[in-house]
Design a protein around this motif. Structure first.
Motif, PDB file in Angstrom:
ATOM      1  N   LEU A 102       0.809  -1.234   0.000  1.00 20.79           N
ATOM      2  CA  LEU A 102       0.000   0.000   0.000  1.00 20.79           C
ATOM      3  C   LEU A 102       0.838   1.280   0.000  1.00 20.79           C
ATOM      4  O   LEU A 102       0.288   2.369  -0.069  1.00 20.79           O
ATOM      5  N   ASN A 103       2.177   1.168   0.040  1.00 19.87           N
ATOM      6  CA  ASN A 103       3.037   2.355   0.136  1.00 19.87           C
ATOM      7  C   ASN A 103       3.839   2.671  -1.121  1.00 19.87           C
ATOM      8  O   ASN A 103       4.199   3.827  -1.333  1.00 19.87           O
ATOM      9  N   CYS A 104       4.146   1.657  -1.934  1.00 16.79           N
ATOM     10  CA  CYS A 104       5.028   1.920  -3.083  1.00 16.79           C
ATOM     11  C   CYS A 104       4.246   2.647  -4.186  1.00 16.79           C
ATOM     12  O   CYS A 104       3.032   2.820  -4.098  1.00 16.79           O
ATOM     13  N   VAL A 105       4.963   3.064  -5.238  1.00 15.29           N
ATOM     14  CA  VAL A 105       4.325   3.837  -6.310  1.00 15.29           C
ATOM     15  C   VAL A 105       3.187   3.047  -6.960  1.00 15.29           C
ATOM     16  O   VAL A 105       2.078   3.558  -7.149  1.00 15.29           O
ATOM     17  N   GLN A 108       0.160   2.911  -4.749  1.00 11.75           N
ATOM     18  CA  GLN A 108      -0.505   4.214  -4.657  1.00 11.75           C
ATOM     19  C   GLN A 108      -1.281   4.525  -5.932  1.00 11.75           C
ATOM     20  O   GLN A 108      -2.270   5.240  -5.894  1.00 11.75           O
ATOM     21  N   GLU A 109      -0.817   3.951  -7.052  1.00  7.37           N
ATOM     22  CA  GLU A 109      -1.527   4.186  -8.320  1.00  7.37           C
ATOM     23  C   GLU A 109      -2.628   3.157  -8.567  1.00  7.37           C
ATOM     24  O   GLU A 109      -3.209   3.118  -9.650  1.00  7.37           O
ATOM     25  N   ALA A 114       1.303  -5.006  -9.115  1.00  7.30           N
ATOM     26  CA  ALA A 114       2.669  -4.670  -9.515  1.00  7.30           C
ATOM     27  C   ALA A 114       3.457  -4.114  -8.328  1.00  7.30           C
ATOM     28  O   ALA A 114       4.534  -3.540  -8.496  1.00  7.30           O
ATOM     29  N   CYS A 115       2.954  -4.302  -7.101  1.00  6.29           N
ATOM     30  CA  CYS A 115       3.625  -3.824  -5.879  1.00  6.29           C
ATOM     31  C   CYS A 115       5.075  -4.300  -5.855  1.00  6.29           C
ATOM     32  O   CYS A 115       5.355  -5.466  -6.102  1.00  6.29           O
ATOM     33  N   GLU A 116       5.998  -3.386  -5.550  1.00 10.13           N
ATOM     34  CA  GLU A 116       7.417  -3.789  -5.588  1.00 10.13           C
ATOM     35  C   GLU A 116       7.792  -4.717  -4.432  1.00 10.13           C
ATOM     36  O   GLU A 116       8.833  -5.364  -4.466  1.00 10.13           O
ATOM     37  N   ASN A 117       6.959  -4.788  -3.428  1.00 13.91           N
ATOM     38  CA  ASN A 117       7.245  -5.671  -2.293  1.00 13.91           C
ATOM     39  C   ASN A 117       6.412  -6.945  -2.309  1.00 13.91           C
ATOM     40  O   ASN A 117       6.347  -7.664  -1.315  1.00 13.91           O
ATOM     41  N   ILE A 118       5.777  -7.220  -3.440  1.00  6.66           N
ATOM     42  CA  ILE A 118       4.769  -8.286  -3.474  1.00  6.66           C
ATOM     43  C   ILE A 118       5.356  -9.671  -3.147  1.00  6.66           C
ATOM     44  O   ILE A 118       4.747 -10.449  -2.417  1.00  6.66           O
ATOM     45  N   ASP A 329      -6.168  -4.100  -8.691  1.00  4.62           N
ATOM     46  CA  ASP A 329      -6.458  -3.882  -7.287  1.00  4.62           C
ATOM     47  C   ASP A 329      -7.571  -4.866  -6.919  1.00  4.62           C
ATOM     48  O   ASP A 329      -8.719  -4.676  -7.321  1.00  4.62           O
ATOM     49  N   PRO A 330      -7.241  -5.951  -6.192  1.00  6.03           N
ATOM     50  CA  PRO A 330      -8.258  -6.985  -5.930  1.00  6.03           C
ATOM     51  C   PRO A 330      -9.537  -6.428  -5.301  1.00  6.03           C
ATOM     52  O   PRO A 330     -10.627  -6.889  -5.603  1.00  6.03           O
ATOM     53  N   GLN A 331      -9.399  -5.417  -4.437  1.00  2.61           N
ATOM     54  CA  GLN A 331     -10.588  -4.883  -3.748  1.00  2.61           C
ATOM     55  C   GLN A 331     -11.550  -4.199  -4.730  1.00  2.61           C
ATOM     56  O   GLN A 331     -12.733  -4.070  -4.450  1.00  2.61           O
ATOM     57  N   LYS A 332     -11.028  -3.764  -5.878  1.00  6.13           N
ATOM     58  CA  LYS A 332     -11.912  -3.174  -6.897  1.00  6.13           C
ATOM     59  C   LYS A 332     -12.243  -4.185  -7.990  1.00  6.13           C
ATOM     60  O   LYS A 332     -13.347  -4.216  -8.515  1.00  6.13           O
ATOM     61  N   PHE A 333     -11.235  -5.006  -8.344  1.00 10.25           N
ATOM     62  CA  PHE A 333     -11.402  -5.874  -9.514  1.00 10.25           C
ATOM     63  C   PHE A 333     -12.271  -7.095  -9.207  1.00 10.25           C
ATOM     64  O   PHE A 333     -13.076  -7.517 -10.040  1.00 10.25           O
ATOM     65  N   ILE A 334     -12.130  -7.683  -8.016  1.00  5.11           N
ATOM     66  CA  ILE A 334     -12.918  -8.879  -7.699  1.00  5.11           C
ATOM     67  C   ILE A 334     -14.429  -8.567  -7.690  1.00  5.11           C
ATOM     68  O   ILE A 334     -15.207  -9.327  -8.274  1.00  5.11           O
ATOM     69  N   PRO A 335     -14.876  -7.456  -7.095  1.00  6.80           N
ATOM     70  CA  PRO A 335     -16.311  -7.146  -7.200  1.00  6.80           C
ATOM     71  C   PRO A 335     -16.780  -7.019  -8.657  1.00  6.80           C
ATOM     72  O   PRO A 335     -17.890  -7.410  -8.994  1.00  6.80           O
TER      73      PRO A 335
END
Ligand SMILES: [Zn+2]
Ligand SMILES: [Zn+2]
Length: 379
Positions: A102-105, A108-109, A114-118, A329-335
């Protein structure tokens, strides 16, 4: 002095003792949840190839013993009071997905996939190796919070960042549980990454859960030609019933390029590869039409990337992309996928078979032989 964590929630989980050892059902103890966590009674959990890769010890992140499982779904039984849980209440049905920082670029986008810490977060666990929520009855620590959930377990301590609320009945979770990983990845690769133009063509290499969901998404986007390629007749039939306009048994051709050029002489506009096989990827790039795009969704062996068709790509303006988690973003895409399912455009209920958690071995055999697309464990 720092107080010791409360370890007071006994339950059962499928545990991998060491790399290469089988999953064994055994007693574990969960720590009390933290403010950013939930206790979820897992009802169903899909089995994904990634679980098997980690069980075999082929992913160099995270310790053993470990509780895996990352396509969980169930009911909230306890809820932390942190900011991430404010939309939830006890008794809510939830689908679990991967976790992002939730913090990387990228996060945030809104491209959490594509989270760099995934990799670190999901494979080592959101609490980190040394600070798992799981232990054995003798006190030994077990790797937990795998993908924020470790859902091969009757009860699981879940990171709130992995949670997507499901408003429908609990029975639906038997076929919706895999939305959090494989299904979402396949669909998002088409809907969010490739975004095929109308009247274009798409080829899908490999008709597992990811490939078939990519196919359903291409059909949803009204792609003109959808070419489905596999070596199993049953999968080709399933693909045809889900909207493939051409199905190809790749064993009948010397190369995958020859197979595609046979039905599309100019080449294909988009390819979704779920095989991760070097020779398929390299040869597949040659089957792209001018300006085409090749998405690698499977995990390729390194040699696949050393041999890529750079000259062919340059001359013909081709693009190669590696996709993790569908960049979504799973919270948007899964719905969104749930809405597509409800309108009949994303029939994921045709892909699974449920097995009691005691029949894990049978589920794994059926998965490896290709008898079932997506085995789902019922707790
Ligand atoms: Zn997965
Ligand atoms: Zn991030």
């Amino acid at each position: 002095m720092e107080s010791l964590p409360e370890r007071n929630i006994p339950t059962k989980a499928l545990l991998v003792e060491k790399p290469g050892e089988p999953f064994v059902l055994q007693d574990i103890v969960l720590d009390e949840i933290r403010p950013n966590e939930l206790l979820v009674e897992i009802k169903y959990a899909g089995i994904c190839h990634t679980d098997l890769v980690v069980q075999e010890g082929k992913m160099p992140l995270g310790s053993y013993p470990a509780v895996l499982g990352h396509e969980g779904a169930g009911i909230i039984r306890k809820l932390g009071e942190g900011p991430g849980t404010s939309d939830l209440k006890i008794g809510d049905r939830v689908l679990l997905s991967y976790c992002s920082c939730l913090n990387c670029v990228a996060c945030q986008e809104g491209r959490k996939g594509a989270c760099e810490n995934i990799a670190m977060i999901n494979f080592a666990g959101t609490r980190g190796n040394e600070d798992s929520a799981i232990s054995l009855p003798n006190g030994e620590r077990v790797r937990g919070n795998f993908f924020g959930q470790s859902s091969f377990s009757k009860l699981a301590v879940v990171d709130s960042r992995s949670v997507v609320k499901y408003p429908g009945p609990v029975e639906d979770l038997s076929f919706l549980a895999p939305l959090g990983c494989g299904y979402m990845t396949g669909a998002a690769t088409v809907l969010n990454v490739l975004k095929p133009k109308p009247r274009s063509s798409v080829a899908i290499f490999g008709l597992g859960a990811v490939g078939l969901c990519a196919l359903m998404a291409a059909k949803y986007e009204e792609v003109r030609e959808i070419v489905a390629i596999d070596i199993l007749e049953s999968r080709l039939q399933l693909a045809a019933s889900l909207g493939a306009t051409k199905t190809i048994d790749s064993r009948q051709y010397e190369t995958v390029e020859a197979a595609i050029r046979d039905v599309l002489p100019q080449g294909v506009d988009y390819i979704v590869d779920t095989t991760g096989l070097a020779y398929v990827i390299n040869n597949g790039i040659k089957a792209l039409a001018h300006g085409g795009t090749f998405a690698i969704v499977g995990t390729p062996r390194p040699e696949a990337l050393l041999e890529i068709q750079a000259l062919d790509m340059l001359i013909h303006c081709k693009t190669l992309i590696g996709v993790t988690g569908g960049y979504c973003d799973p919270q948007k895409f899964i719905p969104r996928l749930i809405e597509m399912f409800q309108s009949g455009s994303f029939p994921v209920n045709k892909l699974h078979r449920t097995y009691p958690s005691s029949q894990l071995e049978e589920a794994l055999q059926d998965m490896k032989s290709g008898k079932v697309v997506k085995p789902v464990l019922a707790w």
